[in-house]
Scaffold this motif. Structure first.
Motif, PDB file in Angstrom:
ATOM      1  N   PHE A  96       0.818  -1.223   0.000  1.00 26.18           N
ATOM      2  CA  PHE A  96       0.000   0.000   0.000  1.00 26.18           C
ATOM      3  C   PHE A  96       0.851   1.273   0.000  1.00 26.18           C
ATOM      4  CE2 PHE A  96      -3.126  -2.587   2.827  1.00 26.18           C
ATOM      5  CZ  PHE A  96      -3.592  -3.279   1.719  1.00 26.18           C
TER       6      PHE A  96
ATOM      7  N   GLN B 260       3.131   4.430  -0.778  1.00 19.07           N
ATOM      8  CA  GLN B 260       3.207   5.311  -1.942  1.00 19.07           C
ATOM      9  C   GLN B 260       4.285   6.365  -1.712  1.00 19.07           C
ATOM     10  OE1 GLN B 260      -1.068   6.418  -1.956  1.00 19.07           O
ATOM     11  NE2 GLN B 260      -1.138   5.480  -3.982  1.00 19.07           N
TER      12      GLN B 260
ATOM     13  N   GLY C  24       5.423  -0.550  -2.613  1.00 21.29           N
ATOM     14  CA  GLY C  24       4.279   0.067  -3.254  1.00 21.29           C
ATOM     15  C   GLY C  24       4.244  -0.292  -4.733  1.00 21.29           C
TER      16      GLY C  24
ATOM     17  N   ASN D 133       3.718   1.495  -8.512  1.00 23.28           N
ATOM     18  CA  ASN D 133       3.671   2.746  -9.264  1.00 23.28           C
ATOM     19  C   ASN D 133       3.647   2.459 -10.757  1.00 23.28           C
ATOM     20  OD1 ASN D 133       4.174   4.801  -6.988  1.00 23.28           O
ATOM     21  ND2 ASN D 133       5.835   3.336  -6.692  1.00 23.28           N
TER      22      ASN D 133
ATOM     23  N   ARG E  84      -8.186  -3.094  -1.120  1.00 27.55           N
ATOM     24  CA  ARG E  84      -7.432  -1.862  -0.863  1.00 27.55           C
ATOM     25  C   ARG E  84      -6.498  -1.529  -2.029  1.00 27.55           C
ATOM     26  NH1 ARG E  84      -4.790   0.519   3.696  1.00 27.55           N
ATOM     27  NH2 ARG E  84      -3.952   2.510   2.930  1.00 27.55           N
ATOM     28  N   LEU E  85      -5.844  -2.545  -2.561  1.00 27.67           N
ATOM     29  CA  LEU E  85      -4.941  -2.319  -3.682  1.00 27.67           C
ATOM     30  C   LEU E  85      -5.702  -1.865  -4.913  1.00 27.67           C
ATOM     31  CD1 LEU E  85      -2.481  -5.325  -3.300  1.00 27.67           C
ATOM     32  CD2 LEU E  85      -1.877  -2.898  -3.234  1.00 27.67           C
TER      33      LEU E  85
ATOM     34  N   SER F 220      -8.457  -0.207  -5.004  1.00 25.25           N
ATOM     35  CA  SER F 220      -8.835   1.189  -4.802  1.00 25.25           C
ATOM     36  C   SER F 220      -7.664   2.116  -5.110  1.00 25.25           C
ATOM     37  CB  SER F 220      -9.293   1.380  -3.358  1.00 25.25           C
ATOM     38  OG  SER F 220      -9.553   2.742  -3.098  1.00 25.25           O
ATOM     39  N   LEU F 221      -6.464   1.741  -4.643  1.00 24.08           N
ATOM     40  CA  LEU F 221      -5.281   2.557  -4.905  1.00 24.08           C
ATOM     41  C   LEU F 221      -4.928   2.582  -6.386  1.00 24.08           C
ATOM     42  CD1 LEU F 221      -3.023   1.459  -1.900  1.00 24.08           C
ATOM     43  CD2 LEU F 221      -4.099   3.704  -2.215  1.00 24.08           C
TER      44      LEU F 221
END
Length: 306
Positions: free
Chosen positions: A166, A168, A174, A176, A299-300, A302-303
């Motif tokens: 999660f 960033q 994370g 990207n 959660r991932l 959503s990110l």
């Protein structure tokens, strides 16, 4: 896993002081204990912060205190039977401030003993095969202070958090632009653990301190290779994710200790938790796929959607 026997047995006082309660491990542990109806006192610097207020709403007492304000520790520890110890991180671009880390941990242990606390669960960091240098020195020294303190104790050594996906805005970890970049070799398994499982082991120790006193538990729940983990995230989220192995020069640019981890991992060293033995203690110990299915993928996604 290892243990040290002691002929005496700690008693149980239900009030647990949780340090780092608004952070990752402390927050997960506080929530787990509150859900199990244990009395929790959360050590916080700002009682008005959203995280502190969330804990208070869940039933935690709030104690305002700081590892760097010794006078605040005694009132926070008053009447406490056990404590969850996770001193604040001391990493900066110059590396780990070992002296400050040891000072904070030693000060807390001394205050806990003076207050009559009987049992401490101390969470540190997993050891490499030869106890590599990433963040270990200060924590090992505090472990020694705890082991010789006369208190009852359990030491948890978690490997990499699954929740690190999660993150960033960091040079590694994370995701990207569809890339998960890290320092680990692509062809080697890398142990990791869900934060909620660290909380489970802490809870088990608080429930049965006599059983867990003197134990040092290396914690992990799974060990996929980094490309395999990226493939699992792709399948679970519908977003294409690939793994990119960082170079030695990139690791060195983050600091000499990071560069050392890069080299150690390519010499065959790594975390070495006994996952089957841990699952005997905690049968629900999450694999990476279980963590994705439970909370991680949502959660991932959503990110990544964002």
């Amino acid at each position: 896993m290892s243990s040290r026997n002691d002929p005496t047995e700690p008693s149980r006082n239900d009030l647990v002081l949780v340090t780092g309660a608004t952070g990752k491990q402390g927050g997960a542990t506080a929530r787990r204990l509150l859900a199990a109806r244990r009395a929790v006192r959360a050590l916080v610097r700002d009682p008005e912060s959203p995280a502190a207020q969330e804990l208070a709403a869940a039933g935690a007492q709030l104690a305002v205190g700081d590892f760097d304000a010794p006078e605040s520790l005694a009132p926070a520890l008053s009447g406490v039977g056990a404590a969850f110890l996770v001193p604040p991180a001391t990493f900066s671009p110059n590396g780990w401030d070992t002296e400050l880390e040891v000072e904070r941990g030693t000060r807390f242990i001394a205050a806990a003993r003076a207050a009559g606390v009987e049992f401490i669960v101390f969470t540190t960091v997993a050891s490499y095969t030869e106890d590599g240098k990433w963040g270990a020195q200060g924590k090992r020294l505090v472990e020694e202070v705890l082991q010789s303190s006369g208190l009852h104790w359990t030491i948890l050594r978690p490997a990499r958090f699954m929740e690190n996906y999660f993150m960033q805005g960091f040079p590694v970890d994370g995701i990207n632009d569809g890339v998960h970049k890290h320092l680990f070799p692509a062809d080697r398994p890398v142990q990791s653990i869900a934060l909620d499982d660290i909380a489970v082991f802490a809870h088990l120790a608080f429930e049965d301190p006599a059983r867990f006193h003197g134990q040092v538990l290396e914690l992990a729940g799974d060990d996929p290779t980094m490309p395999a983990a990226a493939a699992a995230i792709t399948a679970a989220t519908g977003h294409a994710v690939r793994y990119l192995e960082g170079t030695e020069a990139e690791a060195e640019a983050m600091g000499p200790e990071v560069g050392e981890v890069w080299r150690l991992s390519r010499q065959g060293q790594g975390w070495h938790a006994d996952i089957p033995a841990l699952r005997e203690i905690h049968p629900g110990l999450r694999t990476f796929d279980m963590w994705l299915a439970e909370t991680g993928a949502a959660r991932l996604k959503s990110l990544l959607d964002g």
